[in-house]
Design a protein around this motif. Structure first.
Motif, PDB file in Angstrom:
ATOM      1  N   UNK A  82       0.815  -1.217   0.000  1.00 15.72           N
ATOM      2  CA  UNK A  82       0.000   0.000   0.000  1.00 15.72           C
ATOM      3  C   UNK A  82       0.850   1.270   0.000  1.00 15.72           C
ATOM      4  N   UNK A  83       2.125   1.164   0.330  1.00 13.65           N
ATOM      5  CA  UNK A  83       3.021   2.317   0.369  1.00 13.65           C
ATOM      6  C   UNK A  83       3.983   2.348  -0.820  1.00 13.65           C
ATOM      7  N   UNK A  84       3.582   1.791  -1.950  1.00  9.66           N
ATOM      8  CA  UNK A  84       4.467   1.710  -3.106  1.00  9.66           C
ATOM      9  C   UNK A  84       4.977   3.079  -3.530  1.00  9.66           C
ATOM     10  N   UNK A  85       4.100   4.062  -3.593  1.00 12.96           N
ATOM     11  CA  UNK A  85       4.516   5.404  -4.014  1.00 12.96           C
ATOM     12  C   UNK A  85       5.549   5.981  -3.047  1.00 12.96           C
ATOM     13  N   UNK A  86       5.319   5.843  -1.762  1.00 13.40           N
ATOM     14  CA  UNK A  86       6.254   6.341  -0.752  1.00 13.40           C
ATOM     15  C   UNK A  86       7.601   5.614  -0.845  1.00 13.40           C
ATOM     16  N   UNK A  87       7.562   4.307  -0.997  1.00 11.42           N
ATOM     17  CA  UNK A  87       8.796   3.526  -1.126  1.00 11.42           C
ATOM     18  C   UNK A  87       9.573   3.920  -2.382  1.00 11.42           C
ATOM     19  N   UNK A  88       8.857   4.168  -3.456  1.00 15.45           N
ATOM     20  CA  UNK A  88       9.513   4.569  -4.707  1.00 15.45           C
ATOM     21  C   UNK A  88      10.219   5.911  -4.528  1.00 15.45           C
ATOM     22  N   UNK A  89       9.548   6.842  -3.930  1.00 16.58           N
ATOM     23  CA  UNK A  89      10.163   8.160  -3.707  1.00 16.58           C
ATOM     24  C   UNK A  89      11.383   8.067  -2.805  1.00 16.58           C
ATOM     25  N   UNK A  90      11.250   7.356  -1.705  1.00 16.72           N
ATOM     26  CA  UNK A  90      12.349   7.299  -0.737  1.00 16.72           C
ATOM     27  C   UNK A  90      13.556   6.521  -1.261  1.00 16.72           C
ATOM     28  N   UNK A  91      13.345   5.645  -2.221  1.00 12.98           N
ATOM     29  CA  UNK A  91      14.456   4.857  -2.765  1.00 12.98           C
ATOM     30  C   UNK A  91      15.101   5.516  -3.985  1.00 12.98           C
TER      31      UNK A  91
END
Length: 99
Positions: free
Chosen positions: A66-75
């Motif tokens: 559910x946090x794919x967008x957040x994980x993408x940004x932070x990585x």
């Protein structure tokens, strides 16, 4: 198969270490799942974006998380796609970075 049907040459691996250790024949784009065998796709993305030889490669992270967008940004990923996804959404994302 979706990307091959759209005319792209596709190489696959389930092993995150193989992706992280790339040195030659670098791809035009990487589509990384966050849950790869043996390694986290977001960690691989961070590593590749920190390396001079691979930081230019567009990376799209995908996951059912559910946090794919957040994980993408932070990585440091260039984009993300949440599972499940429509076939044309995937093709359009790839075209955005390849063409």
């Amino acid at each position: 198969m979706i990307l091959e049907d759209a005319g792209y040459e596709v190489l696959t691996t389930r092993d995150g270490q193989t992706v992280q250790d790339m040195k030659e024949d670098l791809p035009d784009l990487l589509l990384l799942d966050i849950w790869m065998s043996g390694m986290d796709g977001a960690v691989i993305c961070q590593y590749l974006k920190s390396q001079h030889s691979t930081k230019h490669i567009p990376i799209i992270l995908c996951s059912a998380n559910k946090d794919t967008q957040k994980l993408a940004r932070s990585s440091g990923a260039d984009d993300f796609i949440a599972k499940p996804f429509e076939m044309m959404d995937l093709v359009n994302k790839v075209e955005k970075y390849i063409n």
